[in-house]
Enzyme design. Sequence first.
Site, short mmCIF file in Angstrom:
data_model
loop_
_atom_site.label_atom_id
_atom_site.label_comp_id
_atom_site.label_asym_id
_atom_site.label_seq_id
_atom_site.Cartn_x
_atom_site.Cartn_y
_atom_site.Cartn_z
N MET A 68 2.52 4.22 10.57
CA MET A 68 2.37 3.42 9.35
C MET A 68 3.69 2.76 8.97
SD MET A 68 -0.33 2.69 7.59
CE MET A 68 -1.43 4.11 7.62
N ALA B 231 0.83 -1.21 0.00
CA ALA B 231 0.00 0.00 0.00
C ALA B 231 0.86 1.26 0.00
CB ALA B 231 -0.93 0.01 1.22
N ALA C 263 -3.55 8.60 12.81
CA ALA C 263 -3.69 7.26 12.24
C ALA C 263 -2.52 6.90 11.33
CB ALA C 263 -5.00 7.14 11.47
#
Length: 278
Positions: free
Chosen positions: A58, A23, A54
Site C-alpha cells: 500500500m 485514503a 493486500a
Amino acid sequence: MTDSPALPAAVASELSAVVFDWAGTMIDFGSRAPVEVFRAVFESSGVPVTEAQARGPMGAAKRDHIAALLALDDVKTRWADKQGSEPTDAEIDRLYKEFLPLQKEVLGRHCEPIPGVVELLQALSEAGVPIGSTTGYNRDLMSVVLPLAKAAGVAPNAAVCSDDVPAGRPRPWMLLEALKRMDAAPIWRAVKVDDTPMGVEAARNAGCWGVGLSASGNALGVSLAEWNKMPAAERTAALTPIEATFRDAGAHYVIPTAADLPPVLTEIASRLAAGERP
C-alpha cells in the site's frame, strides 16, 4: 463539526506547505476501499490473497501494487498452479483493467473524512498554509473521490495522482509536483503526512518533513467503529510495531491520526525557526 484547532502564527510563517495522502490519511479510516477491491480482483482469478498480503504494498501506484502482489512467492506459486504459468505483464494489465471499474464503484462508499481532518484543513487554510495532496489512485478514480470529498469539506489546493507523474511513491515526484502546482517553496519547509511508510520514504526522498499516521491508515487497517471500541492497552500494543516501522522508514514524527497534527506542526515550525532542516 468542532471548532478548528488554533495554529500559532509561526506555522504559517515557517511552513511552505502541508501535503496529505488521501485514503487512510484524510478520508476512509482504515484505508478500506483499496483492500476490498484488490482482494476481489484476485479472488475472481481464483487466486485469493489475504488482507495482510493486500495491504503490503500500500502506497504504491495501483498497477505497481498488483505487480507487487503477483511477485509474492506464495501468490506466484498459486497463480502458476491455477493459471498454468507464472503471471506476465499482460496479466498484470488485465488485473489492473478489472481493478479500475470495481475500485471506482467502491470508492463512493469510502469518502467520509477521518475525524478532525475537516477542522485541521480549515485551520491550515485560515492560516494561509497551502494544502496539497498525493494519492496512489489515478486521475479517473479521483474523479469519483474529489467531488464527494469536497462536499464533505476536504478540498486541498492541489491533488496529484499516480498517473500525473513518471512514478509513484517512494519516488518523490508526486510530492514535488504538488509543491510545484502550489508554488510552495522551499521544499525543506514542507511537511508530508502519510499513512504508509512508502509515503514517508517519498517525503525523505523529496527532502521535506515526514509524518506517519499509525492508527487511521493501512497498517492497522481497522474501521473507525473498531478503533473507537478498542481498549487503550490494545491500542498501544497494536500501534507500537507500526510506529517502529514508520521510524525505520525515516519518519520525523509518528502520530495516530491527522487530528493529532497541530502540535507537530508547531514543533516543526519551531525547529525551522531555529535553523534546523529535515
